[in-house]
Design a protein around this motif. Structure first.
Motif, PDB file in Angstrom:
ATOM      1  N   GLY A  62       0.759   8.329  18.533  1.00  0.00           N
ATOM      2  CA  GLY A  62       0.454   9.433  17.641  1.00  0.00           C
ATOM      3  C   GLY A  62      -1.035   9.716  17.559  1.00  0.00           C
ATOM      4  N   VAL A  63      -1.358  10.772  16.820  1.00  0.00           N
ATOM      5  CA  VAL A  63      -2.738  11.185  16.593  1.00  0.00           C
ATOM      6  C   VAL A  63      -3.095  10.838  15.155  1.00  0.00           C
ATOM      7  CG1 VAL A  63      -4.313  13.159  16.485  1.00  0.00           C
ATOM      8  CG2 VAL A  63      -2.544  13.065  18.260  1.00  0.00           C
ATOM      9  N   GLU A  64      -4.291  10.319  14.975  1.00  0.00           N
ATOM     10  CA  GLU A  64      -4.759   9.887  13.659  1.00  0.00           C
ATOM     11  C   GLU A  64      -6.026  10.655  13.298  1.00  0.00           C
ATOM     12  OE1 GLU A  64      -5.497   5.561  11.733  1.00  0.00           O
ATOM     13  OE2 GLU A  64      -6.334   5.857  13.723  1.00  0.00           O
ATOM     14  N   THR A  65      -6.051  11.257  12.109  1.00  0.00           N
ATOM     15  CA  THR A  65      -7.246  11.908  11.571  1.00  0.00           C
ATOM     16  C   THR A  65      -7.799  10.984  10.494  1.00  0.00           C
ATOM     17  OG1 THR A  65      -6.367  14.123  12.000  1.00  0.00           O
ATOM     18  CG2 THR A  65      -8.139  13.959  10.366  1.00  0.00           C
ATOM     19  N   TYR A  66      -9.078  10.645  10.601  1.00  0.00           N
ATOM     20  CA  TYR A  66      -9.664   9.659   9.690  1.00  0.00           C
ATOM     21  C   TYR A  66     -11.153   9.938   9.486  1.00  0.00           C
ATOM     22  CZ  TYR A  66     -11.477   7.558  13.974  1.00  0.00           C
ATOM     23  OH  TYR A  66     -12.134   7.354  15.161  1.00  0.00           O
ATOM     24  N   HIS A  67     -11.743   9.301   8.471  1.00  0.00           N
ATOM     25  CA  HIS A  67     -13.163   9.450   8.152  1.00  0.00           C
ATOM     26  C   HIS A  67     -13.894   8.166   8.516  1.00  0.00           C
ATOM     27  CE1 HIS A  67     -16.771   9.912   5.591  1.00  0.00           C
ATOM     28  NE2 HIS A  67     -16.602  11.188   5.905  1.00  0.00           N
ATOM     29  N   LYS A 112     -12.788  12.426  12.096  1.00  0.00           N
ATOM     30  CA  LYS A 112     -12.518  12.215  13.517  1.00  0.00           C
ATOM     31  C   LYS A 112     -11.021  12.218  13.794  1.00  0.00           C
ATOM     32  CE  LYS A 112     -16.594   9.259  13.898  1.00  0.00           C
ATOM     33  NZ  LYS A 112     -17.131   8.005  14.418  1.00  0.00           N
ATOM     34  N   ASN A 113     -10.692  12.432  15.056  1.00  0.00           N
ATOM     35  CA  ASN A 113      -9.319  12.306  15.544  1.00  0.00           C
ATOM     36  C   ASN A 113      -9.321  11.332  16.703  1.00  0.00           C
ATOM     37  OD1 ASN A 113      -7.724  14.348  14.072  1.00  0.00           O
ATOM     38  ND2 ASN A 113      -9.219  15.749  14.950  1.00  0.00           N
ATOM     39  N   ARG A 114      -8.263  10.542  16.790  1.00  0.00           N
ATOM     40  CA  ARG A 114      -8.094   9.671  17.946  1.00  0.00           C
ATOM     41  C   ARG A 114      -6.612   9.457  18.187  1.00  0.00           C
ATOM     42  NH1 ARG A 114     -10.501   4.357  15.275  1.00  0.00           N
ATOM     43  NH2 ARG A 114      -8.941   4.051  13.679  1.00  0.00           N
ATOM     44  N   ILE A 115      -6.307   9.141  19.424  1.00  0.00           N
ATOM     45  CA  ILE A 115      -4.955   8.758  19.787  1.00  0.00           C
ATOM     46  C   ILE A 115      -4.793   7.323  19.296  1.00  0.00           C
ATOM     47  CG2 ILE A 115      -3.306   8.438  21.667  1.00  0.00           C
ATOM     48  CD1 ILE A 115      -4.337  11.363  21.226  1.00  0.00           C
ATOM     49  N   GLN A 116      -3.736   7.047  18.545  1.00  0.00           N
ATOM     50  CA  GLN A 116      -3.542   5.705  17.998  1.00  0.00           C
ATOM     51  C   GLN A 116      -3.507   4.687  19.118  1.00  0.00           C
ATOM     52  OE1 GLN A 116      -0.073   6.489  15.593  1.00  0.00           O
ATOM     53  NE2 GLN A 116      -1.320   6.700  13.766  1.00  0.00           N
ATOM     54  N   GLY A 117      -4.219   3.610  18.908  1.00  0.00           N
ATOM     55  CA  GLY A 117      -4.343   2.564  19.914  1.00  0.00           C
ATOM     56  C   GLY A 117      -5.670   2.630  20.647  1.00  0.00           C
ATOM     57  N   ALA A 146     -15.459  16.297  13.597  1.00  0.00           N
ATOM     58  CA  ALA A 146     -15.554  17.571  12.883  1.00  0.00           C
ATOM     59  C   ALA A 146     -16.402  17.393  11.632  1.00  0.00           C
ATOM     60  CB  ALA A 146     -14.163  18.067  12.514  1.00  0.00           C
ATOM     61  N   GLU A 147     -16.964  18.502  11.180  1.00  0.00           N
ATOM     62  CA  GLU A 147     -17.780  18.493   9.966  1.00  0.00           C
ATOM     63  C   GLU A 147     -16.931  18.280   8.721  1.00  0.00           C
ATOM     64  OE1 GLU A 147     -21.250  19.258   9.483  1.00  0.00           O
ATOM     65  OE2 GLU A 147     -21.463  18.870  11.627  1.00  0.00           O
ATOM     66  N   THR A 148     -15.724  18.860   8.714  1.00  0.00           N
ATOM     67  CA  THR A 148     -14.882  18.807   7.522  1.00  0.00           C
ATOM     68  C   THR A 148     -13.511  18.229   7.853  1.00  0.00           C
ATOM     69  OG1 THR A 148     -13.903  20.999   7.832  1.00  0.00           O
ATOM     70  CG2 THR A 148     -15.991  20.904   6.613  1.00  0.00           C
ATOM     71  N   LYS A 149     -12.841  17.767   6.813  1.00  0.00           N
ATOM     72  CA  LYS A 149     -11.490  17.246   6.984  1.00  0.00           C
ATOM     73  C   LYS A 149     -10.564  18.363   7.464  1.00  0.00           C
ATOM     74  CE  LYS A 149      -7.787  14.763   4.618  1.00  0.00           C
ATOM     75  NZ  LYS A 149      -7.352  14.141   3.366  1.00  0.00           N
ATOM     76  N   ARG A 150     -10.717  19.547   6.931  1.00  0.00           N
ATOM     77  CA  ARG A 150      -9.873  20.689   7.305  1.00  0.00           C
ATOM     78  C   ARG A 150      -9.966  20.961   8.808  1.00  0.00           C
ATOM     79  NH1 ARG A 150      -7.878  25.301   4.368  1.00  0.00           N
ATOM     80  NH2 ARG A 150      -8.901  24.401   2.569  1.00  0.00           N
ATOM     81  N   GLU A 151     -11.182  20.959   9.352  1.00  0.00           N
ATOM     82  CA  GLU A 151     -11.368  21.197  10.793  1.00  0.00           C
ATOM     83  C   GLU A 151     -10.739  20.082  11.618  1.00  0.00           C
ATOM     84  OE1 GLU A 151     -15.643  23.571  10.624  1.00  0.00           O
ATOM     85  OE2 GLU A 151     -15.617  21.399  10.903  1.00  0.00           O
ATOM     86  N   ALA A 152     -10.972  18.838  11.203  1.00  0.00           N
ATOM     87  CA  ALA A 152     -10.413  17.700  11.938  1.00  0.00           C
ATOM     88  C   ALA A 152      -8.892  17.709  11.869  1.00  0.00           C
ATOM     89  CB  ALA A 152     -10.954  16.386  11.376  1.00  0.00           C
ATOM     90  N   GLN A 153      -8.362  18.043  10.711  1.00  0.00           N
ATOM     91  CA  GLN A 153      -6.909  18.077  10.527  1.00  0.00           C
ATOM     92  C   GLN A 153      -6.280  19.142  11.429  1.00  0.00           C
ATOM     93  OE1 GLN A 153      -6.027  17.944   6.367  1.00  0.00           O
ATOM     94  NE2 GLN A 153      -3.880  18.338   6.658  1.00  0.00           N
TER      95      GLN A 153
END
Length: 74
Positions: free
Chosen positions: A5-10, A16-21, A29-36
């Motif tokens: 899965g994909v994970e959005t985190y601070h 940031k976003n990353r593929i889990q693992g 991204a600057e904001t949570k909304r953009e990263a999400q």
């Protein structure tokens, strides 16, 4: 190969976003909304679950865009 899965985190002042693992972020991204939004796009393209974490690191939301390992009952 497993579809992780994909994970959005601070982390370190950035969302940031990353593929889990993976240890490294796929994008930032600057904001949570953009990263999400980008995390959602990534998860939909891969047909996997998107996990969105809160600022404190706890899971705030999960959305599945493919084979849901835990479908709703009823």
């Amino acid at each position: 190969m497993a579809n992780h899965g994909v994970e959005t985190y601070h982390e370190n002042g950035q969302w940031k976003n990353r593929i889990q693992g993976n240890s490294r972020a796929s994008n930032t991204a600057e904001t949570k909304r953009e990263a999400q939004a980008e995390g959602r796009r990534m998860a939909q393209a891969r047909g996997v679950e998107h996990t969105i974490k809160k600022l404190d690191g706890t899971i705030g939301e999960r959305n599945s865009y493919g084979n849901d390992p835990h479908p709703p009952k009823g």
